[in-house]
Design a protein around this motif. Structure first.
Motif, short mmCIF file in Angstrom:
data_model
loop_
_atom_site.label_atom_id
_atom_site.label_comp_id
_atom_site.label_asym_id
_atom_site.label_seq_id
_atom_site.Cartn_x
_atom_site.Cartn_y
_atom_site.Cartn_z
N HIS A 294 -39.14 -54.97 -11.38
CA HIS A 294 -38.57 -53.77 -11.98
C HIS A 294 -38.18 -54.05 -13.42
O HIS A 294 -38.18 -53.15 -14.27
CB HIS A 294 -37.36 -53.30 -11.17
CG HIS A 294 -36.66 -52.11 -11.76
ND1 HIS A 294 -37.21 -50.86 -11.80
CD2 HIS A 294 -35.44 -52.00 -12.36
CE1 HIS A 294 -36.36 -50.02 -12.37
NE2 HIS A 294 -35.28 -50.69 -12.73
N ASP A 295 -37.86 -55.32 -13.70
CA ASP A 295 -37.54 -55.76 -15.05
C ASP A 295 -38.86 -56.00 -15.80
O ASP A 295 -39.65 -56.86 -15.44
CB ASP A 295 -36.73 -57.06 -14.99
CG ASP A 295 -36.14 -57.46 -16.34
OD1 ASP A 295 -36.81 -57.25 -17.37
OD2 ASP A 295 -35.02 -58.00 -16.35
N GLU A 296 -39.08 -55.23 -16.85
CA GLU A 296 -40.35 -55.28 -17.57
C GLU A 296 -40.55 -56.59 -18.32
O GLU A 296 -41.66 -56.88 -18.78
CB GLU A 296 -40.44 -54.11 -18.54
CG GLU A 296 -40.49 -52.75 -17.85
CD GLU A 296 -40.60 -51.60 -18.83
OE1 GLU A 296 -40.51 -51.86 -20.05
OE2 GLU A 296 -40.77 -50.44 -18.39
N THR A 297 -39.51 -57.42 -18.46
CA THR A 297 -39.66 -58.70 -19.15
C THR A 297 -40.16 -59.81 -18.24
O THR A 297 -40.48 -60.89 -18.69
CB THR A 297 -38.32 -59.15 -19.78
OG1 THR A 297 -37.41 -59.52 -18.75
CG2 THR A 297 -37.72 -58.05 -20.64
N VAL A 298 -40.20 -59.52 -16.94
CA VAL A 298 -40.57 -60.54 -15.96
C VAL A 298 -42.08 -60.52 -15.72
O VAL A 298 -42.66 -59.50 -15.38
CB VAL A 298 -39.83 -60.32 -14.62
CG1 VAL A 298 -40.35 -61.27 -13.55
CG2 VAL A 298 -38.33 -60.50 -14.82
N GLY A 299 -42.70 -61.70 -15.92
CA GLY A 299 -44.13 -61.82 -15.68
C GLY A 299 -44.46 -62.50 -14.38
O GLY A 299 -45.50 -62.25 -13.77
N CYS A 300 -43.57 -63.40 -13.93
CA CYS A 300 -43.81 -64.12 -12.67
C CYS A 300 -42.47 -64.52 -12.06
O CYS A 300 -41.46 -64.62 -12.76
CB CYS A 300 -44.69 -65.34 -12.89
SG CYS A 300 -44.07 -66.53 -14.09
N VAL A 301 -42.48 -64.74 -10.75
CA VAL A 301 -41.25 -65.03 -10.02
C VAL A 301 -41.52 -66.21 -9.07
O VAL A 301 -42.52 -66.23 -8.36
CB VAL A 301 -40.78 -63.82 -9.20
CG1 VAL A 301 -39.44 -64.12 -8.52
CG2 VAL A 301 -40.66 -62.59 -10.08
N SER A 302 -40.59 -67.14 -9.06
CA SER A 302 -40.69 -68.29 -8.15
C SER A 302 -39.74 -68.12 -6.98
O SER A 302 -38.63 -67.60 -7.12
CB SER A 302 -40.35 -69.59 -8.89
OG SER A 302 -40.36 -70.69 -8.01
N SER A 303 -40.18 -68.59 -5.82
CA SER A 303 -39.30 -68.68 -4.67
C SER A 303 -38.42 -69.92 -4.81
O SER A 303 -38.52 -70.67 -5.78
CB SER A 303 -40.14 -68.80 -3.40
OG SER A 303 -40.90 -70.01 -3.43
#
Length: 381
Positions: free
Chosen positions: A151-160
Motif C-alpha cells: 500500500h506504501d508506494e515507496t516499497v518495492g519488495c518485502v522480506s519475511s
C-alpha cells in the motif's frame, strides 16, 4: 615497519568491530532522528505465488498443500511452480494439482534457480509476486500480511522474517545470529531500506521483477538492488514469518553459506554503480557496510592475528591481546572439534563466528578462481 604493523592491527580489529557492531549501532542511533514508516493497509492486489523446485518429490506435496491453505481471495491468487528441469517425480506431482489451480512452468534444461524463476516471472499475471522455497512452511495469513506493505508506494519488495522449526515440527527458539540479523533488518527498514531479503519467502512488485530479473544473479539480493534502482526500497515485515527446518548436518550448512556468499559477491560486483555516494548516498553506505565490510572480516581476522603476533615479538605490551585472540580461536576450534561443547554459549558463538568467516573466505577463493555459481542445489533439511 612497527608503525605499519600497529596501523594494520588497529584497522583490522576496527573493521571486525564496525562490521558486526558499529554499523548496527549507527543505524540504531539514526533511527531516533530518521524514520521511514511503512503505510500499511488491508489490500488484496492480484498475487502470483511462485515456488521454485528441483527434484523435490519428497517435499513438494506438503508445500502445495500448505500453499492451498493460504487465506487469500482465490480469484486474485495464482500459483506457479517453476521446475528447474526436475528429473524425479516433482513435475508429475505438481501436474496432479492442476485441477486445483496450480500451474507447472518447466525449464527445458537445467540452468539454475533464477533462470527457473524467470520463466515464472515472464508468465505471471499478478501485480505482486511472492516467492517461496519448497522447504518453507507459511501460516494461512502469510500472503495477506506481506502484501499490506505494498500500500506504501515507496516499497518495492518485502522480506519475511526467519523462524526455525525442530525436526519434529515444533517452533524452536531463535539463535543469537538470527536475532541479530532480524534486528539489523528492522533498523535498516526504519532508517531507509533493506540490503537483502530472505530468499525462502519474499515479495516484490511485478514491475520490479519483470524489468530487472537476471537468471545469473541471486534473486533475493538482486531484487532489493533493482528496487533501489527504480527509486523504491526494501522493507522487512515482522508479521510475515517463514518457518523452515535448520540444516542438521554442519558440513552441509557450511557449504550452503559458501554458496550464498559466492552468489552474493557476484551480485555485488555486477552492481558497483549502487555504491556511488553521489547518487545513492545512504544506500551506498548501507551496501558497503552490510555486505562488503562483512565479507572482508575473515581477511581482517587474519591480519589482526599476524600483526598482533609480530608486534608481541617486538613489544611485550601486545601480549595480552594476542593471548585473548589465541584463546578465542582455541575455544572456537574446540567447539568445532567436539560438538558436545556447542551446548555452551561461550563456545557456540565463537565457533559459529569462525565457521561463518571460514565460509566467506572459501567463497572469495572460489570467486577469485573464476567460479560463478548459477546452477542451484536446494539444501536438504
Amino acid at each position: 615497519m612497527m608503525i605499519a604493523l600497529e596501523v594494520g592491527l588497529v584497522l583490522s580489529l576496527g573493521l571486525v568491530v564496525y562490521a558486526y557492531a558499529g554499523y548496527p549501532a549507527i543505524l540504531a542511533a539514526m533511527a531516533f532522528v530518521r524514520t521511514r514508516p511503512i503505510r500499511k493497509a488491508d489490500i488484496t492486489p492480484s498475487v502470483t505465488f511462485i515456488i521454485t523446485a528441483y527434484n523435490e518429490d519428497k517435499r513438494i506435496g506438503e508445500k502445495l498443500r500448505n500453499t492451498l491453505a493460504i487465506d487469500y481471495p482465490k480469484e486474485r491468487f495464482e500459483v506457479l511452480v517453476a521446475s528447474d528441469f526436475s528429473t524425479d517425480k516433482t513435475d508429475e506431482i505438481v501436474s496432479s494439482y492442476q485441477d486445483r489451480g496450480i500451474r507447472l512452468v518447466r525449464a527445458s534444461e537445467r540452468k539454475g534457480k533464477e533462470a527457473a524463476q524467470k520463466l515464472a516471472v515472464q508468465v505471471a499475471g499478478g501485480e505482486i509476486l511472492v516467492f517461496s522455497d519448497v522447504a518453507t512452511i507459511l501460516p494461512e495469513n502469510a500472503v495477506r500480511n506481506i502484501v499490506k506493505n505494498f500500500h506504501d508506494e515507496t516499497v518495492g519488495c518485502v522480506s519475511s522474517v526467519d523462524r526455525f522449526i525442530n525436526q519434529d515440527g515444533r517452533v524452536s527458539g531463535e539463535g543469537a545470529y538470527v536475532k541479530y540479523e532480524m534486528f539489523l533488518r528492522s533498523m535498516e527498514t526504519r532508517v531507509n531500506s533493506l540490503v537483502g531479503l530472505s530468499g525462502s519467502f519474499f515479495a516484490a512488485r511485478s514491475t520490479v521483477c519483470k524489468q530487472g530479473w537476471s537468471e545469473n544473479l541471486q534473486s533475493d539480493f538482486n531484487t532489493v538492488l533493482n528496487s533501489v534502482r527504480a527509486g523504491l526500497r526494501g522493507v522487512a515485515d515482522g508479521d510475515s514469518p517463514g518457518y523452515y527446518k535448520n540444516i542438521a548436518d554442519e558440513r552441509k550448512e557450511f557449504d550452503r553459506k559458501v554458496r550464498t556468499v559466492l552468489r552474493g559477491i557476484s551480485v555485488f560486483m555486477k552492481s558497483l554503480g549502487l555504491v556511488n555516494p553521489m547518487r545513492y548516498p545512504l544506500f551506498a553506505w548501507q551496501l558497503l557496510s552490510h555486505k562488503l565490510c562483512r565479507w572482508l572480516v575473515p581477511f581482517a581476522m587474519l591480519i589482526a592475528l599476524m600483526t598482533n603476533a609480530l608486534l608481541t615479538a617486538a613489544f611485550g605490551r601486545y601480549g595480552l591481546l594476542l593471548v585473548l585472540q589465541t584463546v578465542f580461536y582455541a575455544v572456537a576450534l574446540s567447539g568445532l572439534c567436539w560438538r558436545s561443547l556447542l551446548r555452551l554459549p561461550a563456545v557456540k558463538l565463537p565457533a559459529f563466528f569462525v565457521l561463518v568467516n571460514a565460509s566467506i573466505f572459501k567463497a572469495w577463493v572460489r570467486y577469485w578462481s573464476g567460479e560463478r555459481l548459477v546452477v542451484w542445489e536446494p539444501s536438504k533439511r
